[in-house]
Write an enzyme that holds these catalytic residues in place. Structure first.
Site, PDB file in Angstrom:
ATOM      1  N   ASP A   1      58.988  44.689  65.319  1.00 32.34           N
ATOM      2  CA  ASP A   1      58.576  44.259  63.885  1.00 32.34           C
ATOM      3  C   ASP A   1      59.965  43.347  63.583  1.00 32.34           C
ATOM      4  O   ASP A   1      60.756  43.347  64.292  1.00 32.34           O
ATOM      5  CB  ASP A   1      58.334  45.256  62.853  1.00 32.34           C
ATOM      6  CG  ASP A   1      59.406  46.273  62.874  1.00 32.34           C
ATOM      7  OD1 ASP A   1      60.590  46.172  63.316  1.00 32.34           O
ATOM      8  OD2 ASP A   1      59.005  47.466  62.551  1.00 32.34           O
TER       9      ASP A   1
ATOM     10  N   ASP B   1      62.597  42.147  60.733  1.00 35.75           N
ATOM     11  CA  ASP B   1      62.990  42.416  59.259  1.00 35.75           C
ATOM     12  C   ASP B   1      63.682  41.294  58.763  1.00 35.75           C
ATOM     13  O   ASP B   1      64.469  40.485  59.687  1.00 35.75           O
ATOM     14  CB  ASP B   1      63.853  43.723  59.253  1.00 35.75           C
ATOM     15  CG  ASP B   1      63.266  44.800  59.630  1.00 35.75           C
ATOM     16  OD1 ASP B   1      62.234  45.035  59.235  1.00 35.75           O
ATOM     17  OD2 ASP B   1      63.765  45.649  60.418  1.00 35.75           O
TER      18      ASP B   1
ATOM     19  N   ASP C   1      73.918  50.694  60.079  1.00 36.13           N
ATOM     20  CA  ASP C   1      74.502  51.964  60.807  1.00 36.13           C
ATOM     21  C   ASP C   1      75.343  51.546  62.036  1.00 36.13           C
ATOM     22  O   ASP C   1      76.462  51.466  62.107  1.00 36.13           O
ATOM     23  CB  ASP C   1      73.303  52.768  61.283  1.00 36.13           C
ATOM     24  CG  ASP C   1      72.043  51.989  61.767  1.00 36.13           C
ATOM     25  OD1 ASP C   1      72.070  50.733  61.944  1.00 36.13           O
ATOM     26  OD2 ASP C   1      71.087  52.997  62.296  1.00 36.13           O
TER      27      ASP C   1
HETATM   28  P1  ATP Z   1      63.425  50.019  65.853  1.00 32.71           P
HETATM   29  O1  ATP Z   1      62.719  49.171  64.752  1.00 32.71           O
HETATM   30  O2  ATP Z   1      63.591  49.667  67.124  1.00 32.71           O
HETATM   31  O3  ATP Z   1      63.227  51.481  65.437  1.00 32.71           O
HETATM   32  P2  ATP Z   1      65.737  49.292  64.088  1.00 32.71           P
HETATM   33  O4  ATP Z   1      67.213  49.249  64.285  1.00 32.71           O
HETATM   34  O5  ATP Z   1      65.028  48.013  63.741  1.00 32.71           O
HETATM   35  O6  ATP Z   1      65.165  49.799  65.453  1.00 32.71           O
HETATM   36  P3  ATP Z   1      64.835  50.125  61.542  1.00 32.71           P
HETATM   37  O7  ATP Z   1      64.538  51.719  61.075  1.00 32.71           O
HETATM   38  O8  ATP Z   1      63.622  49.562  61.646  1.00 32.71           O
HETATM   39  O9  ATP Z   1      65.404  50.457  62.993  1.00 32.71           O
HETATM   40  O10 ATP Z   1      65.690  49.678  60.389  1.00 32.71           O
HETATM   41  C1  ATP Z   1      66.021  48.206  60.455  1.00 32.71           C
HETATM   42  C2  ATP Z   1      67.493  48.032  60.226  1.00 32.71           C
HETATM   43  O11 ATP Z   1      67.796  48.798  59.154  1.00 32.71           O
HETATM   44  C3  ATP Z   1      68.468  48.621  61.247  1.00 32.71           C
HETATM   45  O12 ATP Z   1      68.450  47.806  62.364  1.00 32.71           O
HETATM   46  C4  ATP Z   1      69.697  48.902  60.602  1.00 32.71           C
HETATM   47  O13 ATP Z   1      70.292  47.916  60.210  1.00 32.71           O
HETATM   48  C5  ATP Z   1      69.082  49.417  59.095  1.00 32.71           C
HETATM   49  N1  ATP Z   1      69.126  50.618  59.218  1.00 32.71           N
HETATM   50  C6  ATP Z   1      68.269  51.607  59.418  1.00 32.71           C
HETATM   51  N2  ATP Z   1      68.152  52.962  59.254  1.00 32.71           N
HETATM   52  C7  ATP Z   1      69.557  52.987  58.671  1.00 32.71           C
HETATM   53  C8  ATP Z   1      70.256  54.113  58.265  1.00 32.71           C
HETATM   54  N3  ATP Z   1      69.776  55.214  58.342  1.00 32.71           N
HETATM   55  N4  ATP Z   1      71.555  53.794  58.018  1.00 32.71           N
HETATM   56  C9  ATP Z   1      72.000  52.555  58.038  1.00 32.71           C
HETATM   57  N5  ATP Z   1      71.178  51.416  58.392  1.00 32.71           N
HETATM   58  C10 ATP Z   1      70.072  51.605  58.712  1.00 32.71           C
HETATM   59 MG    MG Z   2      62.879  47.879  63.193  1.00 38.59          MG
END
Ligand code: ATP
Ligand code: MG
Length: 438
Positions: free
Chosen positions: A69, A71, A147
């Site tokens: 997806d 963001d 993170d």
């Molecule tokens: P994926 O979509 O592959 O699971 P992602 O990195 O996009 O990985 P998401 O949960 O969609 O993970 O979160 C989007 C973004 O938000 C992350 O890339 C990160 O920058 C931030 N983020 C998500 N969870 C946290 C957290 N617990 N602490 C700090 N930042 C976070």
């Molecule tokens: Mg994501």
């Protein structure tokens, strides 16, 4: 870190510490890859806001993977996003954001967050409505509260530039996972980051920096304080997105498995969980199914994860109960109950998990017409797949598995002409038992 220093620093950092990586340097043609997200960013920019594609999507694109997806991060508050996209939905309480559906594609638009601890109205675009974690911040603050460095890259799809405040671009090039800031503080702030570390190691094949990896085992117990419902969501991301087998290896390496599944048995004094061949095989199968676009369900996953403790418990209970079935039933209840104290399992799944286990008992009966009725049970297929796993683990079940393989094959020619009936509309409440579909 003190709030004021934070605010002061942000101005200095954003000039001196932000790196801009141009399209020529990173080589991505983003417009071609996600036109809808690009349009969302463009519309926000045209309305006078700053906006970027951010997080996992930028990271995955740079790794040559297809993001699941996209963001968007912006300095527009949710209300301001609503002015640009009047039909968007403002969602979330803990973390408010806007869901913009643009030409059928869902784009999550989040306002830059600050680290908290200072009044948000000091920020230029703050609207003063501070809700829990919803403290607005600058672009740089937003980068620093993310993170891992590789998750904190901001791409402007119009210019193609990537803004990097935390060295994420280099980490990505080196396949290194680095938690932003002081690792222990950041893990304590949100212990789910421990699991996210394991997930990214497994999913992306990155290697954690020593300071990022080292504190994880000692902090594993912090997961105890996370709401079970949130941990259930994490379990699904860990195990149902195509890299379950590698994820379990990572969880073991970081001594996180037992913190997540306290009902599992510890392997010696290693801090790792004992992993049965059945579980390993189930995870490999799950990964294959995801790769083949087949459905996967938490019900089957939990059935495989908890089968060993259930059996062990049933064994103990057998001494006090007359019936093997009752012992299994009670063990199933107890183990599910104990596990959901840590990671939830919504009832619609736990019912099926239990059914898969209890049907193992029914599958032992192979004589007579009544026994054959199980072939029409809506969960027969799941129970049968589970039996196949048990047979892989222990050859004593192979004959039984073969029996049910044959029984299905023999059943098929009779039942297939019936398909002449007009297809049923899919899915009505489960009280209807007559359907043999699905
Ligand atoms: P994926 O979509 O592959 O699971 P992602 O990195 O996009 O990985 P998401 O949960 O969609 O993970 O979160 C989007 C973004 O938000 C992350 O890339 C990160 O920058 C931030 N983020 C998500 N969870 C946290 C957290 N617990 N602490 C700090 N930042 C976070
Ligand atoms: Mg994501």
């Amino acid at each position: 870190m003190g709030a004021q220093i934070n605010v002061t620093n942000s101005g200095i950092f954003s000039i001196s510490d932000s790196k801009v990586i141009s399209a020529a340097q990173h080589g991505l043609a983003v417009q071609a890859l996600c036109p809808h997200t690009t349009e969302v960013v463009q519309r926000l920019q045209q309305a006078g806001h700053e906006a970027y594609i951010v997080g996992g999507s930028v990271r995955d694109l740079l790794l040559g993977k297809v993001p699941k997806d996209f963001d968007v991060a912006t300095d527009a508050t949710p209300e301001e996003v609503k002015i640009v996209f009047p039909r968007c939905l403002l969602i979330g309480r803990r973390f408010r954001l806007a869901h913009v559906r643009h030409r059928g594609v869902l784009v999550e638009v989040a306002t830059f967050r600050g680290s908290g601890g200072h009044p948000s109205d000091e920020r230029k675009h703050a609207d003063g409505r501070i809700l829990r974690d919803n403290v607005w911040g600058s672009l740089e603050e937003d980068a620093r509260r993310r993170d891992f460095t590789i998750n904190a890259l901001f791409m402007d799809p119009v210019t193609g530039d990537i803004r990097d405040f935390v060295g994420g671009f280099q980490d990505l090039a080196d396949r290194r996972l680095t938690l932003i800031g002081d690792p222990v503080t950041r893990y304590r702030e949100d212990p789910v980051r421990l699991l996210r570390a394991a997930r990214f190691v497994a999913k992306l094949g990155v290697e954690p920096a020593p300071e990022t990896a080292e504190p994880i085992p000692e902090l594993a117990d912090l997961l105890d304080g996370i709401p079970p419902a949130r941990l259930f969501e994490e379990v699904c991301k860990l195990f149902l997105t195509g890299h379950a087998a590698r994820t379990l290896e990572a969880l073991q390496r970081f001594r996180l498995t037992l913190a997540l599944f306290p009902v599992l048995r510890q392997k010696g004094g290693s801090g790792k969980a004992e992993v049965t061949p059945l579980l390993r095989e189930a995870l490999l199968n799950t990964d294959q199914r995801v790769a083949g676009n087949q459905s996967v369900t938490p019900a089957f996953l939990y059935a495989a994860l908890l089968w060993q403790p259930v059996n062990e418990r049933a064994e103990k209970l057998r001494t006090s109960t007359d019936s093997d079935f009752q012992a299994l039933q009670q063990a199933a209840e107890e183990i599910i109950y104990e596990q959901v104290q840590r990671t939830a399992l919504p009832r619609r799944f736990s019912t099926v998990t239990r059914e898969i286990w209890l049907m193992q008992h029914r599958l032992n009966k192979t004589r007579g017409r009544r026994a054959m009725r199980i072939l029409h049970h809506p969960k027969f297929r799941a129970a049968y797949d589970f039996l196949l796993l048990r047979a892989l683990e222990d050859s004593q079940w192979q004959d039984l598995a073969d029996f049910w393989t044959k029984a299905q094959a023999e059943e098929q020619p009779e039942s297939s002409p019936e398909r002449k009936r007009p297809p049923r509309r899919r899915r009505r409440p489960r009280t209807r038992k007559t359907s043999n579909a699905g």
